[in-house]
Design a protein around this motif. Structure first.
Motif, mmCIF file in Angstrom:
data_model
loop_
_atom_site.group_PDB
_atom_site.id
_atom_site.type_symbol
_atom_site.label_atom_id
_atom_site.label_comp_id
_atom_site.label_asym_id
_atom_site.label_seq_id
_atom_site.Cartn_x
_atom_site.Cartn_y
_atom_site.Cartn_z
ATOM 1 N N UNK A 186 0.838 -1.209 0.000
ATOM 2 C CA UNK A 186 0.000 0.000 0.000
ATOM 3 C C UNK A 186 0.871 1.256 0.000
ATOM 4 N N UNK A 187 1.875 1.267 0.874
ATOM 5 C CA UNK A 187 2.744 2.439 0.967
ATOM 6 C C UNK A 187 3.506 2.649 -0.335
ATOM 7 N N UNK A 188 3.842 1.546 -0.990
ATOM 8 C CA UNK A 188 4.536 1.642 -2.278
ATOM 9 C C UNK A 188 3.728 2.359 -3.348
ATOM 10 N N UNK A 189 2.415 2.442 -3.160
ATOM 11 C CA UNK A 189 1.568 3.168 -4.120
ATOM 12 C C UNK A 189 1.825 4.673 -4.071
ATOM 13 N N UNK A 190 2.438 5.162 -2.979
ATOM 14 C CA UNK A 190 2.639 6.610 -2.815
ATOM 15 C C UNK A 190 3.995 7.027 -3.386
ATOM 16 N N UNK A 191 4.159 6.762 -4.682
ATOM 17 C CA UNK A 191 5.457 6.994 -5.321
ATOM 18 C C UNK A 191 5.882 8.451 -5.247
ATOM 19 N N UNK A 192 4.941 9.377 -5.276
ATOM 20 C CA UNK A 192 5.303 10.802 -5.300
ATOM 21 C C UNK A 192 5.985 11.239 -4.003
ATOM 22 N N UNK A 193 5.833 10.435 -2.942
ATOM 23 C CA UNK A 193 6.336 10.883 -1.643
ATOM 24 C C UNK A 193 7.784 10.489 -1.371
ATOM 25 N N UNK A 194 8.347 9.632 -2.225
ATOM 26 C CA UNK A 194 9.717 9.190 -1.937
ATOM 27 C C UNK A 194 10.684 10.369 -1.935
ATOM 28 N N UNK A 195 10.649 11.176 -3.014
ATOM 29 C CA UNK A 195 11.582 12.302 -3.122
ATOM 30 C C UNK A 195 11.266 13.364 -2.071
ATOM 31 N N UNK A 204 14.901 8.350 4.168
ATOM 32 C CA UNK A 204 15.538 7.935 2.934
ATOM 33 C C UNK A 204 14.754 6.845 2.221
ATOM 34 N N UNK A 205 14.322 5.847 2.957
ATOM 35 C CA UNK A 205 13.579 4.740 2.323
ATOM 36 C C UNK A 205 12.244 4.601 3.036
ATOM 37 N N UNK A 206 11.226 5.091 2.367
ATOM 38 C CA UNK A 206 9.894 5.186 2.955
ATOM 39 C C UNK A 206 9.388 3.840 3.455
ATOM 40 N N UNK A 207 9.457 2.830 2.588
ATOM 41 C CA UNK A 207 8.865 1.534 2.930
ATOM 42 C C UNK A 207 9.666 0.860 4.039
ATOM 43 N N UNK A 208 11.013 0.947 3.948
ATOM 44 C CA UNK A 208 11.833 0.328 4.995
ATOM 45 C C UNK A 208 11.606 1.031 6.328
ATOM 46 N N UNK A 209 11.425 2.352 6.297
ATOM 47 C CA UNK A 209 11.138 3.092 7.538
ATOM 48 C C UNK A 209 9.846 2.602 8.171
ATOM 49 N N UNK A 210 8.828 2.371 7.342
ATOM 50 C CA UNK A 210 7.552 1.886 7.864
ATOM 51 C C UNK A 210 7.716 0.490 8.464
ATOM 52 N N UNK A 211 8.485 -0.367 7.771
ATOM 53 C CA UNK A 211 8.691 -1.722 8.309
ATOM 54 C C UNK A 211 9.405 -1.658 9.663
#
Ligand SMILES: [Zn+2]
Length: 247
Positions: A186-195, A204-211
């Motif tokens: 689900x979080x991976x769908x928010x591609x615009x938020x990475x930068x 730095x890494x949105x998905x890893x931070x959430x995990x």
């Protein structure tokens, strides 16, 4: 009709950090219909796109993330950094609670890092109380008022701390180990938020931070959880439905 869980959060990627695992479990294990609402479309979440452009991208990202778990996304079209408890957003949330007939509402912690989160929490608190009151929108209802105040839960504040850096302990934790990959998708769908989060939040890494965050909320090594507190003020439901269903 299935029971209904509604997350009322400030920004389009908040659910994916704070409560998506619990929403996934409610849908899959308990047959809940799940709705995710955000007060804003995230119009300030970019240094590259103008507000209307990033808002359009983020509405689509929020809808895609919700659809990935069979949920429905709603944007309440307030503006970033201008979420303010008042008549207009309160009526929007009351109308949504009644439209979907929510029985469980999950929102931000009353004490969080971002004022949009705190104001959203206040709005959701007021809206859960107002939704069953026939006179609140007297003569202006789109849908009948819900029959009772929904169960109301507050997510952990971001990083589990208040604005003074003091830890905010959850009252209970819901294990989400089995759905952590789905939450990450689900979080991976928010591609615009990475930068944007790299630039403005130092993430730095949105998905890893959430995990990492989800693993940190569990008391059992190697597992993941989401923490919550329940609103137990006068007239609110006193049973802990989330623990009864998922504990
Ligand atoms: Zn947020």
């Amino acid at each position: 009709m299935p029971p209904v869980a509604l997350a009322v959060l400030a920004h389009p990627d908040d659910a994916e950090f704070l409560c998506a695992g619990t929403l996934i479990r409610l849908a899959r294990e308990c047959g809940y219909a799940v709705h995710v609402a955000t007060l804003t479309a995230g119009d300030c979440g970019s240094a590259e796109h103008a507000p209307t452009e990033i808002a359009a991208l983020r509405r689509a990202e929020g809808a895609a993330a919700a659809a990935a778990i069979g949920a429905t996304y709603h944007c309440l079209e307030e503006l970033d950094l201008r979420v303010i408890y008042g008549e207009r957003p309160l009526e929007k949330v009351v109308r949504l609670i009644n439209a979907v007939a929510a029985t469980v509402v999950i929102t931000h912690a009353p004490d969080d890092y971002h004022l949009d989160h705190e104001q959203t929490s206040t709005i959701a608190r007021a809206a859960t109380f107002a939704a069953p009151i026939p006179n609140f929108l007297h003569g202006r209802h789109d849908h009948p008022p819900v029959g009772a105040i929904p169960h109301l839960y507050y997510c952990d504040p971001l990083e589990g701390k208040d604005i003074y850096g003091r830890p905010v302990a959850p009252d209970f934790r819901i294990d989400i180990t089995g759905v952590l990959d789905d939450k990450a998708a689900m979080l991976g769908c928010h591609a615009s938020q990475r930068a944007w989060l790299r630039k403005h939040h130092g993430v730095d890494n949105l998905v890893e931070s959430m995990r990492d965050w989800s693993r940190s909320r569990s008391l059992s090594p190697g597992r993941a959880a989401e923490g919550f507190r329940q609103h137990l003020g006068h007239s609110y439901p006193q049973s802990n439905l989330l623990v009864e269903l998922l504990g």
